[in-house]
Design a protein around this motif. Structure first.
Motif, PDB file in Angstrom:
ATOM      1  N   SER A  41       3.794   9.034   2.792  1.00  0.00           N
ATOM      2  CA  SER A  41       3.601  10.154   1.871  1.00  0.00           C
ATOM      3  C   SER A  41       3.777   9.724   0.408  1.00  0.00           C
ATOM      4  O   SER A  41       4.898   9.495  -0.052  1.00  0.00           O
ATOM      5  N   THR A  42       2.669   9.668  -0.308  1.00  0.00           N
ATOM      6  CA  THR A  42       2.717   9.358  -1.733  1.00  0.00           C
ATOM      7  C   THR A  42       3.446  10.456  -2.495  1.00  0.00           C
ATOM      8  O   THR A  42       4.189  10.185  -3.437  1.00  0.00           O
ATOM      9  N   ALA A  43       3.268  11.704  -2.081  1.00  0.00           N
ATOM     10  CA  ALA A  43       3.920  12.835  -2.749  1.00  0.00           C
ATOM     11  C   ALA A  43       5.436  12.691  -2.702  1.00  0.00           C
ATOM     12  O   ALA A  43       6.128  12.937  -3.704  1.00  0.00           O
ATOM     13  N   ARG A  44       5.976  12.279  -1.551  1.00  0.00           N
ATOM     14  CA  ARG A  44       7.429  12.095  -1.442  1.00  0.00           C
ATOM     15  C   ARG A  44       7.925  11.016  -2.394  1.00  0.00           C
ATOM     16  O   ARG A  44       8.974  11.155  -3.017  1.00  0.00           O
ATOM     17  N   LEU A  45       7.166   9.931  -2.498  1.00  0.00           N
ATOM     18  CA  LEU A  45       7.530   8.853  -3.409  1.00  0.00           C
ATOM     19  C   LEU A  45       7.559   9.364  -4.848  1.00  0.00           C
ATOM     20  O   LEU A  45       8.516   9.129  -5.580  1.00  0.00           O
ATOM     21  N   VAL A  46       6.520  10.074  -5.248  1.00  0.00           N
ATOM     22  CA  VAL A  46       6.428  10.565  -6.620  1.00  0.00           C
ATOM     23  C   VAL A  46       7.552  11.554  -6.919  1.00  0.00           C
ATOM     24  O   VAL A  46       8.201  11.482  -7.965  1.00  0.00           O
ATOM     25  N   MET A  47       7.815  12.470  -5.994  1.00  0.00           N
ATOM     26  CA  MET A  47       8.880  13.450  -6.211  1.00  0.00           C
ATOM     27  C   MET A  47      10.242  12.771  -6.305  1.00  0.00           C
ATOM     28  O   MET A  47      11.064  13.129  -7.146  1.00  0.00           O
ATOM     29  N   GLN A  48      10.473  11.777  -5.472  1.00  0.00           N
ATOM     30  CA  GLN A  48      11.731  11.027  -5.528  1.00  0.00           C
ATOM     31  C   GLN A  48      11.855  10.295  -6.860  1.00  0.00           C
ATOM     32  O   GLN A  48      12.899  10.324  -7.502  1.00  0.00           O
ATOM     33  N   ALA A  49      10.778   9.644  -7.286  1.00  0.00           N
ATOM     34  CA  ALA A  49      10.806   8.897  -8.540  1.00  0.00           C
ATOM     35  C   ALA A  49      11.033   9.814  -9.743  1.00  0.00           C
ATOM     36  O   ALA A  49      11.812   9.498 -10.639  1.00  0.00           O
ATOM     37  N   LEU A  50      10.367  10.942  -9.751  1.00  0.00           N
ATOM     38  CA  LEU A  50      10.520  11.866 -10.877  1.00  0.00           C
ATOM     39  C   LEU A  50      11.863  12.586 -10.838  1.00  0.00           C
ATOM     40  O   LEU A  50      12.367  13.009 -11.874  1.00  0.00           O
ATOM     41  N   GLY A  51      12.459  12.708  -9.678  1.00  0.00           N
ATOM     42  CA  GLY A  51      13.727  13.409  -9.547  1.00  0.00           C
ATOM     43  C   GLY A  51      14.942  12.558  -9.848  1.00  0.00           C
ATOM     44  O   GLY A  51      16.064  13.040  -9.814  1.00  0.00           O
ATOM     45  N   ASN A  52      14.738  11.289 -10.189  1.00  0.00           N
ATOM     46  CA  ASN A  52      15.890  10.418 -10.415  1.00  0.00           C
ATOM     47  C   ASN A  52      16.478  10.526 -11.817  1.00  0.00           C
ATOM     48  O   ASN A  52      17.404   9.821 -12.158  1.00  0.00           O
ATOM     49  N   LYS A  53      15.951  11.407 -12.642  1.00  0.00           N
ATOM     50  CA  LYS A  53      16.455  11.710 -13.976  1.00  0.00           C
ATOM     51  C   LYS A  53      16.374  10.538 -14.961  1.00  0.00           C
ATOM     52  O   LYS A  53      16.961  10.586 -16.015  1.00  0.00           O
ATOM     53  N   ARG A  54      15.644   9.491 -14.619  1.00  0.00           N
ATOM     54  CA  ARG A  54      15.439   8.388 -15.556  1.00  0.00           C
ATOM     55  C   ARG A  54      14.057   8.441 -16.186  1.00  0.00           C
ATOM     56  O   ARG A  54      13.729   7.613 -17.008  1.00  0.00           O
ATOM     57  N   THR A  55      13.267   9.402 -15.787  1.00  0.00           N
ATOM     58  CA  THR A  55      11.914   9.532 -16.313  1.00  0.00           C
ATOM     59  C   THR A  55      11.984  10.241 -17.667  1.00  0.00           C
ATOM     60  O   THR A  55      12.507  11.341 -17.766  1.00  0.00           O
ATOM     61  N   SER A  56      11.443   9.581 -18.702  1.00  0.00           N
ATOM     62  CA  SER A  56      11.480  10.169 -20.039  1.00  0.00           C
ATOM     63  C   SER A  56      10.421  11.258 -20.181  1.00  0.00           C
ATOM     64  O   SER A  56       9.481  11.337 -19.388  1.00  0.00           O
ATOM     65  N   LYS A  57      10.564  12.076 -21.210  1.00  0.00           N
ATOM     66  CA  LYS A  57       9.578  13.121 -21.482  1.00  0.00           C
ATOM     67  C   LYS A  57       8.210  12.506 -21.743  1.00  0.00           C
ATOM     68  O   LYS A  57       7.191  13.056 -21.323  1.00  0.00           O
ATOM     69  N   GLU A  58       8.193  11.370 -22.423  1.00  0.00           N
ATOM     70  CA  GLU A  58       6.928  10.684 -22.716  1.00  0.00           C
ATOM     71  C   GLU A  58       6.243  10.231 -21.425  1.00  0.00           C
ATOM     72  O   GLU A  58       5.029  10.368 -21.275  1.00  0.00           O
ATOM     73  N   GLU A  59       7.040   9.707 -20.501  1.00  0.00           N
ATOM     74  CA  GLU A  59       6.468   9.276 -19.218  1.00  0.00           C
ATOM     75  C   GLU A  59       5.930  10.470 -18.433  1.00  0.00           C
ATOM     76  O   GLU A  59       4.855  10.377 -17.834  1.00  0.00           O
ATOM     77  N   ILE A  60       6.647  11.562 -18.450  1.00  0.00           N
ATOM     78  CA  ILE A  60       6.185  12.761 -17.744  1.00  0.00           C
ATOM     79  C   ILE A  60       4.871  13.252 -18.339  1.00  0.00           C
ATOM     80  O   ILE A  60       3.949  13.626 -17.604  1.00  0.00           O
ATOM     81  N   GLU A  61       4.742  13.207 -19.659  1.00  0.00           N
ATOM     82  CA  GLU A  61       3.490  13.610 -20.306  1.00  0.00           C
ATOM     83  C   GLU A  61       2.347  12.688 -19.896  1.00  0.00           C
ATOM     84  O   GLU A  61       1.235  13.139 -19.631  1.00  0.00           O
ATOM     85  N   LEU A  62       2.613  11.384 -19.842  1.00  0.00           N
ATOM     86  CA  LEU A  62       1.586  10.428 -19.400  1.00  0.00           C
ATOM     87  C   LEU A  62       1.165  10.711 -17.952  1.00  0.00           C
ATOM     88  O   LEU A  62      -0.015  10.649 -17.609  1.00  0.00           O
ATOM     89  N   ILE A  63       2.138  11.036 -17.120  1.00  0.00           N
ATOM     90  CA  ILE A  63       1.841  11.349 -15.713  1.00  0.00           C
ATOM     91  C   ILE A  63       0.994  12.616 -15.624  1.00  0.00           C
ATOM     92  O   ILE A  63       0.015  12.667 -14.860  1.00  0.00           O
ATOM     93  N   LYS A  64       1.319  13.611 -16.423  1.00  0.00           N
ATOM     94  CA  LYS A  64       0.533  14.854 -16.420  1.00  0.00           C
ATOM     95  C   LYS A  64      -0.906  14.566 -16.842  1.00  0.00           C
ATOM     96  O   LYS A  64      -1.847  15.077 -16.220  1.00  0.00           O
ATOM     97  N   GLU A  65      -1.073  13.786 -17.896  1.00  0.00           N
ATOM     98  CA  GLU A  65      -2.419  13.427 -18.348  1.00  0.00           C
ATOM     99  C   GLU A  65      -3.179  12.695 -17.253  1.00  0.00           C
ATOM    100  O   GLU A  65      -4.362  12.967 -17.021  1.00  0.00           O
ATOM    101  N   TYR A  66      -2.503  11.775 -16.572  1.00  0.00           N
ATOM    102  CA  TYR A  66      -3.138  11.020 -15.502  1.00  0.00           C
ATOM    103  C   TYR A  66      -3.568  11.948 -14.372  1.00  0.00           C
ATOM    104  O   TYR A  66      -4.684  11.858 -13.856  1.00  0.00           O
ATOM    105  N   LEU A  67      -2.673  12.856 -13.978  1.00  0.00           N
ATOM    106  CA  LEU A  67      -2.992  13.793 -12.896  1.00  0.00           C
ATOM    107  C   LEU A  67      -4.164  14.699 -13.281  1.00  0.00           C
ATOM    108  O   LEU A  67      -4.997  15.036 -12.439  1.00  0.00           O
ATOM    109  N   ASN A  68      -4.240  15.087 -14.540  1.00  0.00           N
ATOM    110  CA  ASN A  68      -5.349  15.935 -14.994  1.00  0.00           C
ATOM    111  C   ASN A  68      -6.683  15.197 -14.918  1.00  0.00           C
ATOM    112  O   ASN A  68      -7.721  15.821 -14.690  1.00  0.00           O
ATOM    113  N   THR A  69      -6.669  13.878 -15.082  1.00  0.00           N
ATOM    114  CA  THR A  69      -7.921  13.122 -14.996  1.00  0.00           C
ATOM    115  C   THR A  69      -8.381  12.934 -13.549  1.00  0.00           C
ATOM    116  O   THR A  69      -9.536  12.672 -13.286  1.00  0.00           O
ATOM    117  N   LEU A  70      -7.427  13.078 -12.616  1.00  0.00           N
ATOM    118  CA  LEU A  70      -7.803  12.953 -11.197  1.00  0.00           C
ATOM    119  C   LEU A  70      -8.533  14.192 -10.753  1.00  0.00           C
ATOM    120  O   LEU A  70      -9.221  14.278  -9.810  1.00  0.00           O
TER     121      LEU A  70
END
Length: 117
Positions: free
Chosen positions: A88-117
């Protein structure tokens, strides 16, 4: 071929610095108290395994990563998703994002990437 953890550390140096001598790789790894002979032996093993190549045309032998960073990352990620997250890729992503080390900038980049998919 799957590099070991120690081999991955050497590959990281070679990917970042490019073609390097054992001494140059050792100096980077020395920050982790790795002995020179251990670095040399490991790089010789990596040569035998086909993970690195060696240019012996000069007095100082230069090593170069054969495996690309992208291919290696892809291979390790696929294995981790399949073995740790039961495919499950979704489980990996949720675990990675839930570790509280993801910066706001990284989250914005991830959102942009997801929007292009």
């Amino acid at each position: 071929m799957k590099p070991t953890e120690s081999e991955m550390e050497i590959l990281q140096v070679l990917w970042e610095k490019g073609e390097s001598s054992v001494r140059q790789v050792h100096e980077e790894l020395n920050k982790k108290d790795v002995g020179y002979t251990a670095t040399l032996k490991l790089m010789q093993i990596m040569l035998d395994k086909g993970i690195v190549s060696r240019d012996t045309s000069a007095k100082t032998h230069l090593y170069k990563a054969i495996l690309s960073k992208e291919h290696t990352q892809h291979t390790f990620l696929d294995k981790m998703i399949n073995t740790v997250y039961n495919g499950s890729t979704a489980r990996l992503v949720m675990q990675a994002l839930g570790n509280k080390r993801t910066s706001k900038e990284e989250i914005e980049l991830i959102k942009e990437y997801l929007n292009t998919l």
